[in-house]
Scaffold this active site. Structure first.
Site, PDB file in Angstrom:
ATOM      1  N   HIS A 316       0.846  -1.182   0.000  1.00 35.31           N
ATOM      2  CA  HIS A 316       0.000   0.000   0.000  1.00 35.31           C
ATOM      3  C   HIS A 316       0.884   1.236   0.000  1.00 35.31           C
ATOM      4  O   HIS A 316       1.936   1.223   0.626  1.00 35.31           O
ATOM      5  CB  HIS A 316      -0.908   0.011   1.243  1.00 35.31           C
ATOM      6  CG  HIS A 316      -2.052   0.951   1.126  1.00 35.31           C
ATOM      7  ND1 HIS A 316      -1.930   2.291   1.393  1.00 35.31           N
ATOM      8  CD2 HIS A 316      -3.328   0.743   0.728  1.00 35.31           C
ATOM      9  CE1 HIS A 316      -3.096   2.864   1.180  1.00 35.31           C
ATOM     10  NE2 HIS A 316      -3.962   1.965   0.764  1.00 35.31           N
ATOM     11  N   ASP A 373      -8.047  -5.344   0.333  1.00 38.72           N
ATOM     12  CA  ASP A 373      -8.527  -6.183  -0.761  1.00 38.72           C
ATOM     13  C   ASP A 373      -8.139  -7.646  -0.604  1.00 38.72           C
ATOM     14  O   ASP A 373      -8.750  -8.523  -1.213  1.00 38.72           O
ATOM     15  CB  ASP A 373      -7.994  -5.660  -2.099  1.00 38.72           C
ATOM     16  CG  ASP A 373      -8.512  -4.278  -2.381  1.00 38.72           C
ATOM     17  OD1 ASP A 373      -9.705  -4.055  -2.135  1.00 38.72           O
ATOM     18  OD2 ASP A 373      -7.736  -3.416  -2.828  1.00 38.72           O
TER      19      ASP A 373
END
Ligand code: ACO
Length: 427
Positions: A316, A373
């Site tokens: 991320h 996710d």
């Protein structure tokens, strides 16, 4: 505000330039370089905005090093576990959690605004059955601007709030219609007797006439636990400060375009697999890996610089620690495991990946942790949602964040049209 300054020295000329340091209430301070070009005749260079704050904001705070996320000062863990998605929407839009009465009014308004114009339904019907629901959704939201062309006067707070509540209310209907269109099955209209999240599942699953599927054991029903799980998923996706899609929404809004067109652009930005599209890619990747024994080989591929394979659901831009939303989803996944018959094979593969990656030097060094996710796909599969609906689910949760950020942009007197510069290297 702090009056400390930051000095830049141009080593070519020996000239020094001072810029104000502005402190944040939480998180890193910033150096105000808005006069940099004027003072130095040079631009700053920051591909992908990795060190650049492009606005002030009062909405969401992330500490990526600690793995912390707060909406309007409230911890995400508290919101996901103890509050509903509608309470979270109210919080984002109004800066405070609603009273019981305010929540009731908000809920009723959203139920009653959940229908879409029949002409918009015709528009959705005109798409090919093979269309991805994200493509229909982004077009449908853009088209909403034709049905509600007013609401461009940001000075009218009530008008803007109405514009915001309308899009939040209609997004699940558009998403459900987009999904049913992609399957070639008839649309199901909203049911005002159902809550926001139950209604969405109903619009996905019901048969014309409003009844759910009949099985040899009787009629299927929407379980409370399914509604609660999806509601928490919406909350976990509700906002995430200046990510790619939110920045897109702010940039489009900066030109004075209609708010719904800006949201439509945000939906398109979210679709990419480096952003919201990753939840669909995670499941596709788990299925491709196929067996637990194959995990090692794919981890090796992810680490190989000559191979462009990446582990979907890992890494991320901001979190250099466990994504707190992922931690909440992992808890939720464990809670749901038995009750919803989560696909154990996919879960076994996911567990194995998680176990190896969290202990592997490559991932540790680069601070690559599972993101939201990585877990959402397995849960959404258990909620009987098809893969192409994963990113639309993200859209439903995120719409409130986009619209709140848009309103903040519009009411900030310091806002300007987004217009970055470039380092020209051409002829
Ligand atoms: N698998 C393997 N290696 C990775 C991964 C991954 N998923 N993510 C990053 N890396 C490596 C890169 O190869 C790079 O290695 P290097 O320094 O040796 O060259 C290093 O980690 C840094 O990667 P960047 O791409 O520079 O990091 P950036 O912050 O630009 O990208 C992103 C973040 C796009 C999320 C990236 O980690 C990624 O592609 N992840 C997979 C897709 C994904 O899960 N996206 C969802 C994000 S969450 C969301 O949008 C809701």
């Amino acid at each position: 505000m702090n009056k400390d300054t930051f000095t830049f020295t141009n080593n070519r000329t020996g000239e020094k330039y001072e810029f104000d340091i502005i402190d944040a209430t939480r998180g890193p301070s910033v150096v105000d370089i808005s006069s940099f070009y004027k003072q130095t005749g040079m631009f700053t260079f920051d591909v992908g905005y990795t060190s650049t704050a492009s606005c002030t904001s009062y909405i969401t705070f992330i500490d990526g090093e600690k793995g912390e996320l707060r909406y309007r000062g409230h911890e995400i863990e508290d919101l996901a576990e103890n509050h509903s998605y509608l309470e979270t929407c109210y919080l984002l839009l109004n800066g405070k959690l609603p009273t019981e009465e305010e929540l009731l009014d908000f809920d009723l308004e959203l139920r009653n605004r959940s229908f879409i114009d029949e002409n918009l339904r015709h528009l959705i019907a005109a798409f090919p059955d093979s269309a991805h629901p994200m493509s229909i959704l982004s077009s449908g939201v853009s088209a909403l601007s034709s049905f509600y062309y007013e609401h461009l006067n940001i000075d009218d707070e009530a008008e803007y709030q109405e514009m915001a509540r309308r899009i939040i209310a209609k997004i699940p209907t558009l998403a459900a219609f987009a999904y049913r269109k992609s399957l070639g099955i008839p649309f199901i209209y909203p049911d005002v007797d159902k809550s926001f999240t139950e209604n969405f599942l109903y619009m996905l699953r019901a048969y014309p006439g409003g009844k759910l599927k009949r099985t040899s054991e009787g009629r299927e029903e929407i379980k409370k636990i399914e509604v609660e799980a999806l509601d928490a998923i919406f909350t976990l996706h509700a906002d995430h400060e200046q990510n790619a899609s939110t920045t897109t929404v702010r940039n489009v809004a900066s030109t004075g375009a209609h708010p719904y067109v800006a949201i439509s652009a945000g939906i398109s930005a979210l679709w990419g697999r480096a952003h919201g599209g990753a939840n669909e890619s995670v499941i596709a990747q788990l299925e491709m890996i196929g067996e637990v024994e194959n995990v090692d080989a794919y981890i090796a591929r992810a680490k190989d610089h000559d191979d462009d394979f990446r582990l979907m659901g890992f890494g991320h831009r901001v979190y250099k620690n466990f994504d707190p939303r992922a931690r909440e989803l992992k808890k939720l996944q464990d809670q749901l495991k038995d009750e919803l018959n989560l696909d154990s094979k996919l879960m076994d593969i996911a567990h194995k990946i998680e176990e190896i990656a969290l202990n592997d030097e490559y991932f540790i060094e680069r601070k690559l942790y599972p993101n939201i996710d990585f877990y959402s796909g397995v849960i959404l599969t258990a909620l009987k949602l098809e893969r192409p609906m994963f990113t639309p689910i993200f859209v439903i949760g995120r719409t409130v964040g986009w619209i709140t950020q848009l309103m903040e942009f519009k009411t900030d007197p310091a806002s300007k049209i987004a217009r970055p510069r470039q380092l020209y290297l051409g002829k």
